[in-house]
Write a protein that holds these residues in place. Structure first.
Motif, PDB file in Angstrom:
ATOM      1  N   TRP A  98      -8.243  -2.433  -3.582  1.00 20.98           N
ATOM      2  CA  TRP A  98      -9.517  -1.976  -3.017  1.00 20.98           C
ATOM      3  C   TRP A  98      -9.468  -0.544  -2.467  1.00 20.98           C
ATOM      4  O   TRP A  98     -10.499   0.102  -2.327  1.00 20.98           O
ATOM      5  N   PHE A  99      -8.260  -0.034  -2.183  1.00 17.77           N
ATOM      6  CA  PHE A  99      -8.124   1.230  -1.451  1.00 17.77           C
ATOM      7  C   PHE A  99      -8.062   2.388  -2.449  1.00 17.77           C
ATOM      8  O   PHE A  99      -6.992   2.783  -2.900  1.00 17.77           O
ATOM      9  N   GLU A 100      -9.224   2.935  -2.766  1.00 17.01           N
ATOM     10  CA  GLU A 100      -9.300   3.955  -3.806  1.00 17.01           C
ATOM     11  C   GLU A 100      -8.497   5.201  -3.459  1.00 17.01           C
ATOM     12  O   GLU A 100      -7.885   5.833  -4.339  1.00 17.01           O
TER      13      GLU A 100
ATOM     14  N   HIS B  93       0.846  -1.198   0.000  1.00 16.98           N
ATOM     15  CA  HIS B  93       0.000   0.000   0.000  1.00 16.98           C
ATOM     16  C   HIS B  93       0.878   1.243   0.000  1.00 16.98           C
ATOM     17  O   HIS B  93       2.035   1.203   0.431  1.00 16.98           O
ATOM     18  N   TYR B  94       0.293   2.354  -0.471  1.00 17.98           N
ATOM     19  CA  TYR B  94       1.028   3.606  -0.568  1.00 17.98           C
ATOM     20  C   TYR B  94       0.443   4.732   0.286  1.00 17.98           C
ATOM     21  O   TYR B  94       0.919   5.858   0.222  1.00 17.98           O
ATOM     22  N   LEU B  95      -0.584   4.438   1.073  1.00 21.38           N
ATOM     23  CA  LEU B  95      -1.227   5.486   1.863  1.00 21.38           C
ATOM     24  C   LEU B  95      -1.623   4.934   3.213  1.00 21.38           C
ATOM     25  O   LEU B  95      -2.148   3.817   3.313  1.00 21.38           O
TER      26      LEU B  95
ATOM     27  N   THR C   4      -3.667  -3.225  -9.751  1.00 21.53           N
ATOM     28  CA  THR C   4      -3.724  -1.880 -10.324  1.00 21.53           C
ATOM     29  C   THR C   4      -2.377  -1.163 -10.286  1.00 21.53           C
ATOM     30  O   THR C   4      -2.204  -0.148 -10.947  1.00 21.53           O
ATOM     31  N   PHE C   5      -1.424  -1.676  -9.506  1.00 21.99           N
ATOM     32  CA  PHE C   5      -0.184  -0.942  -9.272  1.00 21.99           C
ATOM     33  C   PHE C   5       0.842  -1.115 -10.381  1.00 21.99           C
ATOM     34  O   PHE C   5       1.652  -0.221 -10.630  1.00 21.99           O
TER      35      PHE C   5
ATOM     36  N   ALA D 295      -4.488   9.542  -4.497  1.00 21.47           N
ATOM     37  CA  ALA D 295      -3.378  10.333  -3.945  1.00 21.47           C
ATOM     38  C   ALA D 295      -2.152  10.313  -4.843  1.00 21.47           C
ATOM     39  O   ALA D 295      -1.453  11.319  -4.969  1.00 21.47           O
ATOM     40  N   TYR D 296      -1.891   9.173  -5.482  1.00 17.06           N
ATOM     41  CA  TYR D 296      -0.657   9.027  -6.251  1.00 17.06           C
ATOM     42  C   TYR D 296      -0.885   8.893  -7.763  1.00 17.06           C
ATOM     43  O   TYR D 296       0.027   8.526  -8.494  1.00 17.06           O
ATOM     44  N   GLY D 297      -2.075   9.236  -8.218  1.00 16.28           N
ATOM     45  CA  GLY D 297      -2.332   9.267  -9.653  1.00 16.28           C
ATOM     46  C   GLY D 297      -2.345   7.902 -10.314  1.00 16.28           C
ATOM     47  O   GLY D 297      -1.971   7.757 -11.483  1.00 16.28           O
ATOM     48  N   ILE D 298      -2.792   6.889  -9.565  1.00 18.32           N
ATOM     49  CA  ILE D 298      -2.872   5.527 -10.096  1.00 18.32           C
ATOM     50  C   ILE D 298      -4.305   5.269 -10.534  1.00 18.32           C
ATOM     51  O   ILE D 298      -5.241   5.446  -9.748  1.00 18.32           O
TER      52      ILE D 298
END
Length: 306
Positions: A107-109, A38-40, A77-78, A114-117
């Motif tokens: 799942w974590f929209e 995760h990134y957030l 998605t990453f 936040a990171y343009g993904i």
């Protein structure tokens, strides 16, 4: 029953924090070190910030020697599937063949925003095609090429390199969906993971996966069945209360949903999971600086559930 350590670095962790936990994981005899992808942060300021899962695992591959290393789980998605296949194969080489790939639909929209993904509304098709591509690339013999035409991805004459050290990198698929996820696990997974399920629902949910394997013509016993739960254990009630407060959780809630409480309570909970068909448990460690916590589990609990 195998016990694995599972971390959540998006809540705020440096590489050195993760390295310390991974080294303790190895020294204390646990089976594996896993991390989320995760990134957030999902609460709090998240300082000093997130870290990339596969960059982290590449470093740990060179600084550990025994434990398995992997994600629970990377998001489809990453990364593009061809790129992810290369990354995972390379880290497998760097580790001498100790890598496992947990892959999910994402799942974590908020972290995407936040990171343009990109975060498409329908992601299950992405996951299914990624699994076909990644496993197909790894299986392609050296000297041959791999092509794929799907709704989301097209590959033309990929050299399907590099190859991992392992003949077959274990793929972990998890979730609580009643039909599509068990069917996907029956097709692609070496392990099915049930994350944070209510304890009385573990056995029936695993039975669905077993049924999906049978329907697909696969031996249900060829799949490893695992669960993930938060860890919070104390040598006594005061120590348990202190650890619960340190991660911002209530003791009663932890006892209801986690591997939590006293050593005896945690041991009984793990025994119950084993009776429900769980062979492997990922212990979600939220306080990465409390290495005494891991030592307690290794000394007082692991010998009684192995």
């Amino acid at each position: 029953m195998q016990l694995r350590i599972f971390t959540e670095p998006q809540q705020g962790a440096t590489y050195d924090d993760l390295l310390a936990v991974a080294k303790a994981t190895e020294e204390l005899g646990f089976d594996a070190f896993f991390r989320s992808d995760h990134y957030l942060t999902m609460g709090g300021d998240g300082l000093p910030g997130p870290s990339d899962a596969w960059t982290t695992l590449a470093g740990l591959a060179r600084e550990t020697s025994r434990i398995r290393l992997g994600t629970l789980v990377s998001s489809a998605t990453f990364r593009l599937p061809g790129v992810l296949a290369i990354q995972v194969a390379q880290v497998d080489q760097m580790s001498g063949g100790r890598v496992e790939l947990g892959l999910g639909s994402g799942w974590f929209e908020a972290e995407h925003t936040a990171y343009g993904i990109p975060f498409p509304a329908k992601r299950f098709g992405l996951l299914e095609e990624q699994l076909e591509i990644i496993t197909g690339l790894w299986r392609t013999p050296v000297g041959e090429t791999f092509s794929f035409t799907g709704q989301h991805y097209q590959l033309n004459d990929a050299p399907a390199l590099p190859k991992p050290v392992q003949a077959s990198i274990p793929v972990i698929i998890g979730g609580q969906g009643p039909k599509r996820t068990p069917a996907l696990a029956a097709r692609f997974a070496s392990e099915f993971n049930l994350g944070f399920a209510e304890f009385d629902q573990v056995a029936p949910k695993l039975d669905r996966v077993r049924a999906a394997c049978t329907e697909a013509g696969r031996d249900p016993d060829s799949l490893t069945y695992s669960a993930a739960h938060v860890l919070c254990v104390g040598a006594n009630e005061a120590e348990f209360t202190r650890r619960a407060a340190a991660i911002g959780r209530e003791g009663a809630e932890l006892r209801e949903h986690g591997i939590a409480g006293t050593v005896a309570e945690a041991t009984d909970r793990l025994a119950g999971l084993r009776e429900s068909g769980v062979e492997r448990v990922y212990l979600q460690v939220m306080d990465l600086h409390d290495l005494d916590h891991l030592d307690l589990v290794a000394r007082e609990i692991a010998p009684h559930v192995g």
